[in-house]
Design a protein around this motif. Structure first.
Motif, short mmCIF file in Angstrom:
data_model
loop_
_atom_site.label_atom_id
_atom_site.label_comp_id
_atom_site.label_asym_id
_atom_site.label_seq_id
_atom_site.Cartn_x
_atom_site.Cartn_y
_atom_site.Cartn_z
N ASN A 99 0.82 -1.21 0.00
CA ASN A 99 0.00 0.00 0.00
C ASN A 99 0.86 1.28 0.00
O ASN A 99 1.29 1.77 1.04
N LYS A 100 1.08 1.80 -1.21
CA LYS A 100 1.97 2.98 -1.33
C LYS A 100 1.36 4.24 -0.74
O LYS A 100 2.07 5.11 -0.26
N ALA A 101 0.01 4.34 -0.80
CA ALA A 101 -0.62 5.55 -0.23
C ALA A 101 -0.40 5.57 1.28
O ALA A 101 -0.05 6.61 1.86
N ASN A 152 4.12 4.16 -12.91
CA ASN A 152 2.69 3.86 -12.93
C ASN A 152 2.36 3.10 -14.21
O ASN A 152 2.43 3.64 -15.31
N GLY A 153 1.99 1.83 -14.03
CA GLY A 153 1.71 0.96 -15.17
C GLY A 153 0.48 1.41 -15.94
O GLY A 153 0.44 1.34 -17.17
N THR A 154 -0.53 1.88 -15.21
CA THR A 154 -1.77 2.32 -15.88
C THR A 154 -1.48 3.45 -16.85
O THR A 154 -1.91 3.41 -18.00
N CYS A 155 -0.77 4.48 -16.40
CA CYS A 155 -0.48 5.62 -17.28
C CYS A 155 0.37 5.19 -18.46
O CYS A 155 0.15 5.63 -19.59
N GLY A 180 -6.92 -5.01 -14.27
CA GLY A 180 -6.48 -5.02 -12.86
C GLY A 180 -5.26 -4.15 -12.61
O GLY A 180 -4.57 -4.32 -11.62
N TYR A 181 -4.98 -3.19 -13.50
CA TYR A 181 -3.80 -2.33 -13.32
C TYR A 181 -4.12 -1.10 -12.47
O TYR A 181 -3.29 -0.62 -11.72
N ALA A 182 -5.34 -0.56 -12.68
CA ALA A 182 -5.65 0.76 -12.10
C ALA A 182 -5.99 0.65 -10.62
O ALA A 182 -6.39 -0.40 -10.12
N GLU A 183 -5.81 1.78 -9.93
CA GLU A 183 -6.23 1.88 -8.53
C GLU A 183 -7.75 1.86 -8.47
O GLU A 183 -8.43 2.13 -9.47
N ALA A 184 -8.30 1.59 -7.26
CA ALA A 184 -9.75 1.59 -7.10
C ALA A 184 -10.32 2.92 -7.59
O ALA A 184 -11.35 2.96 -8.26
N PHE A 188 -6.01 8.45 -9.06
CA PHE A 188 -4.68 8.32 -8.46
C PHE A 188 -3.64 7.98 -9.52
O PHE A 188 -2.50 8.40 -9.43
N ASP A 189 -4.04 7.19 -10.52
CA ASP A 189 -3.11 6.83 -11.59
C ASP A 189 -2.93 8.01 -12.55
O ASP A 189 -1.82 8.52 -12.69
N VAL A 190 -4.03 8.43 -13.17
CA VAL A 190 -3.89 9.41 -14.26
C VAL A 190 -3.51 10.80 -13.74
O VAL A 190 -2.94 11.61 -14.47
N HIS A 197 3.35 8.72 -4.73
CA HIS A 197 3.45 7.93 -3.50
C HIS A 197 4.69 7.03 -3.56
O HIS A 197 5.45 6.90 -2.59
N LYS A 198 4.90 6.44 -4.73
CA LYS A 198 6.04 5.53 -4.89
C LYS A 198 7.36 6.29 -4.82
O LYS A 198 8.33 5.85 -4.20
N LEU A 199 7.37 7.47 -5.44
CA LEU A 199 8.59 8.29 -5.42
C LEU A 199 8.95 8.70 -3.99
O LEU A 199 10.12 8.71 -3.61
#
Ligand code: HSE
Length: 420
Positions: A99-101, A152-155, A180-184, A188-190, A197-199
């Motif tokens: 959980n990166k957030a 970010n895989g989604t972007c 199944g890539y995007a956050e709920a 948060f992705d786009v 969060h990861k950075l």
């Protein structure tokens, strides 16, 4: 036998349970003990999960369960998982989280709470790529000069499909969700927040910087147009959403934004859900980590690697140091960023306009590296495209404000940062 309880049995939780069962023999050989998923907590017990473990809708049944040795937190959110992870640690249970957030806001408190109890989080950054292990262990002899990458895989999936196939934004976002890539919440992705969060997590391990998302520049991919992509190519660049942490003599810049990078660079060639993170150490030089940044099995692979480490008896301070890492190194303000910039303006097609625009840039000490003029679809207007030499962000911001006030310039000016 080591028993695992899972908070959140969604895409990743289901993969963790399945891989622990289906790859049980090889995992046992590597860990030295059998690792078995025994219980999972979910919000909705009526939803079909297709996983062979007991389910509960009360997380306390996992974190207070005497049978559970290791708690895996995959529930998402910030404050709720913070309470459950804290309670699990208080109960003496090792924790693995993806959980990166949660970590973007509470990593330092969690390090305190954990003390000597293992709290691992490899899956929180770049999905299946073991970049945290690399930074925390493999590169521990180095001062880290920079960390730059696609996180970010989604972007990256969306940009690749939009750029290479001309697919529509909404369609590719829906695809990234169904894979199944995007956050709920895909904002948060786009919007760049997930990458930020990861950075922040990597920035703590590399530099000891204790910053929150609101302290750094975070921009997403929502405003990137096909026109930007085409113009970028004319200048020899691809556009990627990059997360960047870089030190200079004044401190550390941390930022997430769409970035123009040279077409021939390795990161420019990273497509689809793949992530790539370049880490530059003062002794090792450049290292590059590449792999799937999202998806159930890829992320579960990193979660299970952490479980194996814990079962082997490895721990150490959660962020890789106790005190005194790079003491005195500070996070630079948003205005202190130094970069090259691409500017796109729509202007009146009449004498003196180009001179007025370039002289305004000159007034702010901004040096033009290259320039293109292109026809616009609007009669009587043209597009001016500039790339600049390195300059401070505050100069660009002020110049854009003043340029947009000129009668001959349309109000909306696009800016994309360039990294070489
Ligand atoms: N939504 C995230 C991504 C999942 O697309 O990269 C992995 O953190």
């Amino acid at each position: 036998m080591v028993k695992v309880g899972i908070l959140g049995v969604g895409t990743v939780g289901r993969s963790v349970a399945r891989i622990l069962i289906e790859n049980g023999d090889i995992i046992e050989a590597r860990a030295g003990r059998r690792i078995v998923p025994v219980i999972g907590a979910v919000r909705n017990l009526d939803k079909k999960r297709d996983v062979d473990i007991a389910l509960t809708d009360n997380p306390a049944d996992v974190v207070d369960n005497e049978d559970v040795d290791i708690v895996v937190e995959l529930m998402g959110g910030v404050e709720e998982p913070y309470r459950w992870v804290g309670r699990a640690l208080k109960n003496g249970k090792a924790v693995v989280t993806a959980n990166k957030a949660l970590l973007a806001y509470h990593r330092y408190e969690l390090q305190e709470l954990a003390g000597d109890t293992p709290l691992f989080y490899e899956a929180s950054v770049a999905g299946g790529i073991p970049v945290i292990g690399a930074l925390r262990n493999g590169l521990s002899a180095n001062h880290i000069e920079s960390i730059e990458g696609i996180m970010n895989g989604t972007c990256n999936y969306m940009l690749t499909r939009m750029i290479k196939e001309g697919a529509a934004y909404e369609d590719v976002l829906a695809e990234a969700q169904s894979l199944g890539y995007a956050e709920a919440d895909p904002t948060f992705d786009v919007g760049g927040f997930d990458a930020a969060h990861k950075l922040l997590i990597l920035g703590s391990i590399a530099y000891g910087i204790d910053a929150k998302p609101e302290d750094i520049v975070i921009e997403g991919i929502e405003n990137i147009t096909q026109t930007d992509v085409e113009f970028a190519r004319e200048f020899g660049y691809e556009i990627k959403l990059l997360a960047i942490a870089k030190r200079n003599e004044k401190g550390v810049e941390m930022r997430v934004h769409a970035t123009m990078i040279p077409q021939e660079s390795m990161i420019a060639k990273v497509d689809g859900v793949m992530n790539a993170v370049s880490v530059m150490g003062d002794r090792v030089g450049e290292t590059l980590f590449y792999g799937p940044g999202a998806g159930g099995d890829a992320t579960a692979s990193a979660v299970i690697a952490d479980i194996v480490e814990i079962v082997r008896g490895n721990s150490g301070p959660m962020l890789g140091y106790k005190k005194g890492l790079e003491s005195g190194l500070k996070l630079l303000g948003k205005d202190e960023i130094v970069s090259q910039y691409y500017l796109k303006l729509k202007v009146e097609d009449k004498p003196g306009v180009l001179a007025a625009v370039s002289s305004k840039l000159g007034d702010f000490g901004i040096s033009i590296e290259s320039m293109l003029q292109k026809p616009s679809r609007v009669e009587g207007k043209v597009r001016l495209l500039f790339t600049t030499h390195l300059c401070e962000e505050k100069k660009i911001t002020m110049a854009m404000e003043e340029l947009s006030r000129l009668d001959v310039v349309d109000e909306k000016i696009s800016m994309i940062r360039i990294e070489k």
